[in-house]
Scaffold this motif. Structure first.
Motif, PDB file in Angstrom:
ATOM      1  N   LEU A 245      14.015   5.381   8.733  1.00  0.00           N
ATOM      2  CA  LEU A 245      12.756   4.875   9.842  1.00  0.00           C
ATOM      3  C   LEU A 245      11.793   4.322   8.394  1.00  0.00           C
ATOM      4  O   LEU A 245      11.709   4.946   7.479  1.00  0.00           O
ATOM      5  N   ARG A 246      11.121   3.255   8.985  1.00  0.00           N
ATOM      6  CA  ARG A 246      10.035   2.867   8.253  1.00  0.00           C
ATOM      7  C   ARG A 246       8.839   3.005   9.247  1.00  0.00           C
ATOM      8  O   ARG A 246       8.710   2.629  10.381  1.00  0.00           O
ATOM      9  N   LEU A 247       7.700   3.741   8.675  1.00  0.00           N
ATOM     10  CA  LEU A 247       6.461   3.850   9.572  1.00  0.00           C
ATOM     11  C   LEU A 247       5.411   2.824   9.172  1.00  0.00           C
ATOM     12  O   LEU A 247       4.840   2.927   8.199  1.00  0.00           O
ATOM     13  N   GLY A 248       5.008   1.774  10.078  1.00  0.00           N
ATOM     14  CA  GLY A 248       3.880   1.162   9.919  1.00  0.00           C
ATOM     15  C   GLY A 248       2.671   1.866  10.025  1.00  0.00           C
ATOM     16  O   GLY A 248       2.527   2.795  10.161  1.00  0.00           O
ATOM     17  N   ASN A 249       1.576   0.959   9.896  1.00  0.00           N
ATOM     18  CA  ASN A 249       0.247   1.448   9.911  1.00  0.00           C
ATOM     19  C   ASN A 249      -0.064   2.298  11.300  1.00  0.00           C
ATOM     20  O   ASN A 249       0.162   1.797  12.306  1.00  0.00           O
ATOM     21  N   GLU A 250      -0.494   3.500  11.068  1.00  0.00           N
ATOM     22  CA  GLU A 250      -0.571   4.318  12.144  1.00  0.00           C
ATOM     23  C   GLU A 250       0.448   4.877  13.078  1.00  0.00           C
ATOM     24  O   GLU A 250       0.415   5.341  14.334  1.00  0.00           O
ATOM     25  N   ALA A 251       1.763   4.412  12.584  1.00  0.00           N
ATOM     26  CA  ALA A 251       2.854   4.868  13.332  1.00  0.00           C
ATOM     27  C   ALA A 251       2.939   6.384  13.196  1.00  0.00           C
ATOM     28  O   ALA A 251       2.910   6.865  12.131  1.00  0.00           O
TER      29      ALA A 251
ATOM     30  N   PHE B  50      11.581  16.806   3.892  1.00  0.00           N
ATOM     31  CA  PHE B  50      12.075  15.546   4.244  1.00  0.00           C
ATOM     32  C   PHE B  50      11.918  14.584   3.267  1.00  0.00           C
ATOM     33  O   PHE B  50      11.273  14.848   2.101  1.00  0.00           O
ATOM     34  N   SER B  51      12.703  13.543   3.091  1.00  0.00           N
ATOM     35  CA  SER B  51      12.592  12.534   1.959  1.00  0.00           C
ATOM     36  C   SER B  51      11.809  11.436   2.574  1.00  0.00           C
ATOM     37  O   SER B  51      11.817  10.713   3.473  1.00  0.00           O
ATOM     38  N   ALA B  52      11.216  10.739   1.355  1.00  0.00           N
ATOM     39  CA  ALA B  52      10.135   9.732   1.765  1.00  0.00           C
ATOM     40  C   ALA B  52      10.390   8.842   0.430  1.00  0.00           C
ATOM     41  O   ALA B  52      10.547   9.278  -0.782  1.00  0.00           O
ATOM     42  N   ALA B  53       9.910   7.520   0.750  1.00  0.00           N
ATOM     43  CA  ALA B  53       9.833   6.487  -0.330  1.00  0.00           C
ATOM     44  C   ALA B  53       8.968   5.424   0.188  1.00  0.00           C
ATOM     45  O   ALA B  53       8.766   5.002   1.187  1.00  0.00           O
ATOM     46  N   ARG B  54       7.936   5.063  -0.940  1.00  0.00           N
ATOM     47  CA  ARG B  54       6.808   4.045  -0.451  1.00  0.00           C
ATOM     48  C   ARG B  54       7.866   2.743  -0.762  1.00  0.00           C
ATOM     49  O   ARG B  54       8.780   2.458  -1.515  1.00  0.00           O
ATOM     50  N   THR B  55       7.254   1.550  -0.078  1.00  0.00           N
ATOM     51  CA  THR B  55       7.795   0.179  -0.400  1.00  0.00           C
ATOM     52  C   THR B  55       6.590  -0.452  -1.148  1.00  0.00           C
ATOM     53  O   THR B  55       6.619  -0.264  -2.193  1.00  0.00           O
ATOM     54  N   CYS B  56       6.018  -1.278  -0.352  1.00  0.00           N
ATOM     55  CA  CYS B  56       5.362  -2.206  -1.075  1.00  0.00           C
ATOM     56  C   CYS B  56       3.613  -1.898  -1.274  1.00  0.00           C
ATOM     57  O   CYS B  56       2.995  -2.573  -2.127  1.00  0.00           O
ATOM     58  N   ALA B  57       3.215  -1.024  -0.494  1.00  0.00           N
ATOM     59  CA  ALA B  57       1.774  -0.386  -0.922  1.00  0.00           C
ATOM     60  C   ALA B  57       1.815   0.499  -1.892  1.00  0.00           C
ATOM     61  O   ALA B  57       2.973   1.318  -2.258  1.00  0.00           O
TER      62      ALA B  57
ATOM     63  N   SER C 167      14.643   8.030 -10.226  1.00  0.00           N
ATOM     64  CA  SER C 167      14.857   6.545 -10.117  1.00  0.00           C
ATOM     65  C   SER C 167      15.341   5.895  -8.848  1.00  0.00           C
ATOM     66  O   SER C 167      15.142   4.504  -8.989  1.00  0.00           O
ATOM     67  N   SER C 168      15.735   6.493  -7.791  1.00  0.00           N
ATOM     68  CA  SER C 168      16.097   5.780  -6.772  1.00  0.00           C
ATOM     69  C   SER C 168      14.815   5.464  -5.781  1.00  0.00           C
ATOM     70  O   SER C 168      14.952   4.640  -4.955  1.00  0.00           O
ATOM     71  N   GLY C 169      13.689   6.061  -6.285  1.00  0.00           N
ATOM     72  CA  GLY C 169      12.592   5.573  -5.476  1.00  0.00           C
ATOM     73  C   GLY C 169      12.147   6.813  -4.149  1.00  0.00           C
ATOM     74  O   GLY C 169      11.194   6.709  -3.766  1.00  0.00           O
TER      75      GLY C 169
ATOM     76  N   CYS D  32       4.757  -2.803   5.011  1.00  0.00           N
ATOM     77  CA  CYS D  32       4.551  -2.059   3.589  1.00  0.00           C
ATOM     78  C   CYS D  32       4.579  -0.648   3.741  1.00  0.00           C
ATOM     79  O   CYS D  32       4.442   0.414   3.049  1.00  0.00           O
ATOM     80  N   GLY D  33       4.855   0.083   5.227  1.00  0.00           N
ATOM     81  CA  GLY D  33       4.759   1.319   5.461  1.00  0.00           C
ATOM     82  C   GLY D  33       5.808   2.062   4.580  1.00  0.00           C
ATOM     83  O   GLY D  33       6.906   1.613   4.122  1.00  0.00           O
ATOM     84  N   PRO D  34       5.707   3.435   4.625  1.00  0.00           N
ATOM     85  CA  PRO D  34       6.781   4.030   3.854  1.00  0.00           C
ATOM     86  C   PRO D  34       7.928   4.353   4.596  1.00  0.00           C
ATOM     87  O   PRO D  34       7.979   4.387   6.037  1.00  0.00           O
ATOM     88  N   LEU D  35       9.245   4.674   3.887  1.00  0.00           N
ATOM     89  CA  LEU D  35      10.327   4.909   4.430  1.00  0.00           C
ATOM     90  C   LEU D  35      10.561   6.360   4.782  1.00  0.00           C
ATOM     91  O   LEU D  35      10.202   7.182   3.734  1.00  0.00           O
ATOM     92  N   ILE D  36      11.052   6.958   5.719  1.00  0.00           N
ATOM     93  CA  ILE D  36      11.277   8.429   5.833  1.00  0.00           C
ATOM     94  C   ILE D  36      12.722   8.778   6.303  1.00  0.00           C
ATOM     95  O   ILE D  36      13.518   7.960   7.174  1.00  0.00           O
ATOM     96  N   ASP D  37      13.342   9.828   5.862  1.00  0.00           N
ATOM     97  CA  ASP D  37      14.663  10.190   6.348  1.00  0.00           C
ATOM     98  C   ASP D  37      14.940  11.421   5.938  1.00  0.00           C
ATOM     99  O   ASP D  37      13.940  12.400   5.331  1.00  0.00           O
TER     100      ASP D  37
END
Length: 379
Positions: A92-98, A116-123, A147-149, A179-184
């Motif tokens: 999932l990707r969480l947008g602003n305030e999501a 939990f696992s998380a990765a940032r995108t463009c922010a 290295s995977s992000g 540009c919100g973070p990914l979570i899995d």
């Protein structure tokens, strides 16, 4: 009349049955490991997707969502940027305030850790707010340690009721929702409060009690900085820093000096691993610990500094990245009823792929020096 009463009783039974069913669906029985649909592989119905955007508060099985939430497939691109998924096909990707949330059945008064696992995108300065009321903390995720992000993070709470709501929320740092973070991969573990033993004044000195580590991932679990009043996933150890973490690692994927768990100090002098211990002023003590490398290709000159009372010791270690350790010893005299034991990495180290790494700490013990030994120590 009789049929009317039967109808009323039947309706009540039906209503009660529905209430029980809804309650059963509302809270998932707690078990160590992945939460129900914690990997998001149970997909929303296609009618609930507008492109990647999830439409509907309850569209994702076992989860309730709020705000701009996207269902991301492995290998999906955003411009020139590839969006990887750490395990399985979806995240999932969480947008602003999501936010996403799930109700959990727990034991009131017990402590639990969330992984939990998380990765940032463009922010660049992304963070996630994790809440189980009344506890809530903002976890910084802008520093990437793999290295995977994707990094795995941990957070802990004390259950104040038998049903709690776990909420993961993106407080938003950019105007672009995409540009919100990914979570899995969300998992939970029941924490057993570590006990002090007669041979060690430190609790959890071997770090065996800690957050859930995903068995199929080799990146360890980050224990982020926390306020001193918070309950640590690595209790009673605390991580003092502004934005950096330490990494909790297992013997299945790392060279661990003692038993099956240890801590890698991956953030240099920006992060301290500490524990407060009850001591007797004027009494001598001895702190011992193992310092080495995690066998993860982290090569270079490492150094661990340990502090207690007014004393300190530096343990240098020349790492070949293949595992190994040496024992550090610190003798000191307590100056207060409580002594803070501190471990800090005195150097910044990186692996060839540019990711942060550092020395490993394990098998820490603190003992009061006996009378005959104390006389030798004081001479």
């Amino acid at each position: 009349m009789g049929s009317g009463r039967e109808m009323v009783h039947g309706n009540r039974r039906t209503a009660l049955f529905l209430v029980v069913c809804v309650a059963a669906r509302a809270a998932s029985a707690i078990q160590d490991g992945l939460l129900p649909n914690g990997n998001f592989e149970e997909a929303p119905n296609k009618s609930k997707l507008n492109g990647t955007k999830v439409m509907g508060r309850y569209a994702i099985p076992h989860w309730e969502i709020s705000g701009f939430v996207e269902y991301i497939g492995s290998g999906q691109k955003q411009g020139d940027m590839l969006l990887p998924v750490p395990e399985g096909a979806y995240a999932l990707r969480l947008g602003n305030e999501a936010s996403i949330q799930q109700k959990l059945s727990v034991t009131e008064g017990m402590h639990y850790s969330i992984t939990f696992s998380a990765a940032r995108t463009c922010a660049q300065a992304e963070e996630l707010n994790v809440t189980v009321a009344p506890e809530s903390d903002v976890l910084p995720i802008q520093t990437v340690y793999t290295s995977s992000g994707w990094d795995s993070y941990s957070w802990a709470f004390k259950a104040t009721s038998s049903v709690v709501s776990l909420i993961v929320h993106n407080p938003g740092v950019t105007e672009d929702a995409a540009c919100g973070p990914l979570i899995d991969l969300l998992a939970i573990k029941t924490l057993q409060p570590p006990q002090r033993t007669k041979n060690n004044l430190l609790k959890n000195g071997d770090f065996e009690e800690g957050p859930y580590i995903f068995p199929n991932t080799s990146c360890g679990v980050l224990v982020p900085p926390m306020d001193e009043d918070d309950y640590s996933p690595l209790s009673p150890w605390m991580i003092l820093s502004s934005t950096k973490s330490v990494k909790y690692v297992d013997a299945a994927h790392y060279a661990v000096p003692h038993y099956s768990r240890a801590v890698e100090l991956v953030s240099g002098m920006e992060t301290a691993l500490v524990q407060d211990v009850s001591t007797v002023p004027g009494r001598p003590y001895r702190l011992e610990f193992s310092a080495g490398d995690a066998g993860n290709g982290c090569v270079g000159s490492m150094s661990v500094q340990a502090y207690a009372a007014r004393a300190s010791v530096k343990v240098p270690y020349q790492s070949q990245g293949k595992g190994g350790y040496k024992r550090g010893v610190l003798d000191f005299t307590a100056i207060a009823n409580q002594t803070r034991v501190v471990f800090v990495s005195m150097a910044y180290t990186m692996k060839p792929d540019g990711t942060l790494c550092g020395p490993i700490i394990d098998d820490a013990s603190l003992v009061a020096v006996q009378n005959h030994a104390a006389r030798r120590f004081l001479l």
